[in-house]
Design a protein around this motif. Sequence first.
Motif, PDB file in Angstrom:
ATOM      1  N   UNK A 200       0.804  -1.228   0.000  1.00  0.00           N
ATOM      2  CA  UNK A 200       0.000   0.000   0.000  1.00  0.00           C
ATOM      3  C   UNK A 200       0.834   1.274   0.000  1.00  0.00           C
ATOM      4  N   UNK A 201       2.152   1.151   0.050  1.00  0.00           N
ATOM      5  CA  UNK A 201       2.994   2.350   0.074  1.00  0.00           C
ATOM      6  C   UNK A 201       2.869   3.082  -1.258  1.00  0.00           C
ATOM      7  N   UNK A 202       2.771   4.403  -1.243  1.00  0.00           N
ATOM      8  CA  UNK A 202       2.642   5.157  -2.502  1.00  0.00           C
ATOM      9  C   UNK A 202       3.751   4.855  -3.522  1.00  0.00           C
TER      10      UNK A 202
ATOM     11  N   UNK B 299       3.189   3.475  -7.274  1.00  0.00           N
ATOM     12  CA  UNK B 299       3.807   4.125  -8.432  1.00  0.00           C
ATOM     13  C   UNK B 299       4.570   3.105  -9.263  1.00  0.00           C
ATOM     14  N   UNK B 300       5.272   2.191  -8.603  1.00  0.00           N
ATOM     15  CA  UNK B 300       5.992   1.144  -9.336  1.00  0.00           C
ATOM     16  C   UNK B 300       5.038   0.271 -10.133  1.00  0.00           C
ATOM     17  N   UNK B 301       3.916  -0.082  -9.543  1.00  0.00           N
ATOM     18  CA  UNK B 301       2.935  -0.901 -10.252  1.00  0.00           C
ATOM     19  C   UNK B 301       2.384  -0.152 -11.466  1.00  0.00           C
TER      20      UNK B 301
ATOM     21  N   UNK C 259      -5.833  -1.705 -13.194  1.00  0.00           N
ATOM     22  CA  UNK C 259      -7.033  -1.851 -12.374  1.00  0.00           C
ATOM     23  C   UNK C 259      -6.683  -1.989 -10.896  1.00  0.00           C
ATOM     24  N   UNK C 260      -5.675  -2.800 -10.605  1.00  0.00           N
ATOM     25  CA  UNK C 260      -5.251  -2.979  -9.221  1.00  0.00           C
ATOM     26  C   UNK C 260      -4.699  -1.675  -8.649  1.00  0.00           C
ATOM     27  N   UNK C 261      -3.898  -0.986  -9.449  1.00  0.00           N
ATOM     28  CA  UNK C 261      -3.310   0.276  -9.001  1.00  0.00           C
ATOM     29  C   UNK C 261      -4.387   1.313  -8.732  1.00  0.00           C
ATOM     30  N   UNK C 262      -5.357   1.410  -9.632  1.00  0.00           N
ATOM     31  CA  UNK C 262      -6.441   2.366  -9.456  1.00  0.00           C
ATOM     32  C   UNK C 262      -7.212   2.086  -8.167  1.00  0.00           C
ATOM     33  N   UNK C 263      -7.586   0.824  -7.957  1.00  0.00           N
ATOM     34  CA  UNK C 263      -8.328   0.468  -6.742  1.00  0.00           C
ATOM     35  C   UNK C 263      -7.512   0.773  -5.484  1.00  0.00           C
TER      36      UNK C 263
ATOM     37  N   UNK D 221      -4.048   7.493 -13.585  1.00  0.00           N
ATOM     38  CA  UNK D 221      -4.178   6.044 -13.726  1.00  0.00           C
ATOM     39  C   UNK D 221      -5.466   5.704 -14.467  1.00  0.00           C
ATOM     40  N   UNK D 222      -6.543   6.393 -14.140  1.00  0.00           N
ATOM     41  CA  UNK D 222      -7.819   6.150 -14.807  1.00  0.00           C
ATOM     42  C   UNK D 222      -7.707   6.430 -16.314  1.00  0.00           C
ATOM     43  N   UNK D 223      -7.039   7.516 -16.672  1.00  0.00           N
ATOM     44  CA  UNK D 223      -6.854   7.845 -18.096  1.00  0.00           C
ATOM     45  C   UNK D 223      -6.024   6.793 -18.803  1.00  0.00           C
ATOM     46  N   UNK D 224      -4.959   6.329 -18.158  1.00  0.00           N
ATOM     47  CA  UNK D 224      -4.129   5.291 -18.761  1.00  0.00           C
ATOM     48  C   UNK D 224      -4.901   3.982 -18.916  1.00  0.00           C
ATOM     49  N   UNK D 225      -5.724   3.644 -17.925  1.00  0.00           N
ATOM     50  CA  UNK D 225      -6.535   2.437 -18.013  1.00  0.00           C
ATOM     51  C   UNK D 225      -7.538   2.553 -19.156  1.00  0.00           C
TER      52      UNK D 225
END
Length: 147
Positions: free
Chosen positions: A88-90, A94-96, A117-121, A137-141
């Motif tokens: 859960x660390x920011x 970011x790495x994900x 999807x995992x990163x966004x959630x 992240x939403x835009x990239x998804x």
Amino acid sequence: MGGDHPDTLNSRNNLACAYQSVGDLGRAIPLLQQTLTDYERLLGGDHPDTLTSRSNLACVYRAVGDLGRAIPLLQQTLTERERVLGGDHPSTLTSRHNLAHAYQSAGDLGQAIPLYQQTLADYERVLGQSHSLIAMVRANLEQARSA
């Protein structure tokens, strides 16, 4: 301080990122490579500064289209950040996201979309719905889904 002092390495890393930001990747890459080597030698492979340096180098490799180098470094950074910092660390999130972006650049949407999807959630849960990273992240998804 000397060339091996952590502050010197941090300054060198910041200079390389400045070169990257102005598009001088020819200067950024060798500087990041040397800085990563020095961080690994002095602080170890799983120190947070080493992980940041590895991530920076991987992102520059992705920017020049060298996904064969970028993706393994991003995978390694994500694995180490999950182990050292937690899921859960920011920086782990970011790495994900960076790994998902590299997979998308490589055309591997089967890997990219679930990571996005995992990163966004996780970003929404950890940082809140209104954080600026959520929109990115939403835009990239959405872009990956329409590819």
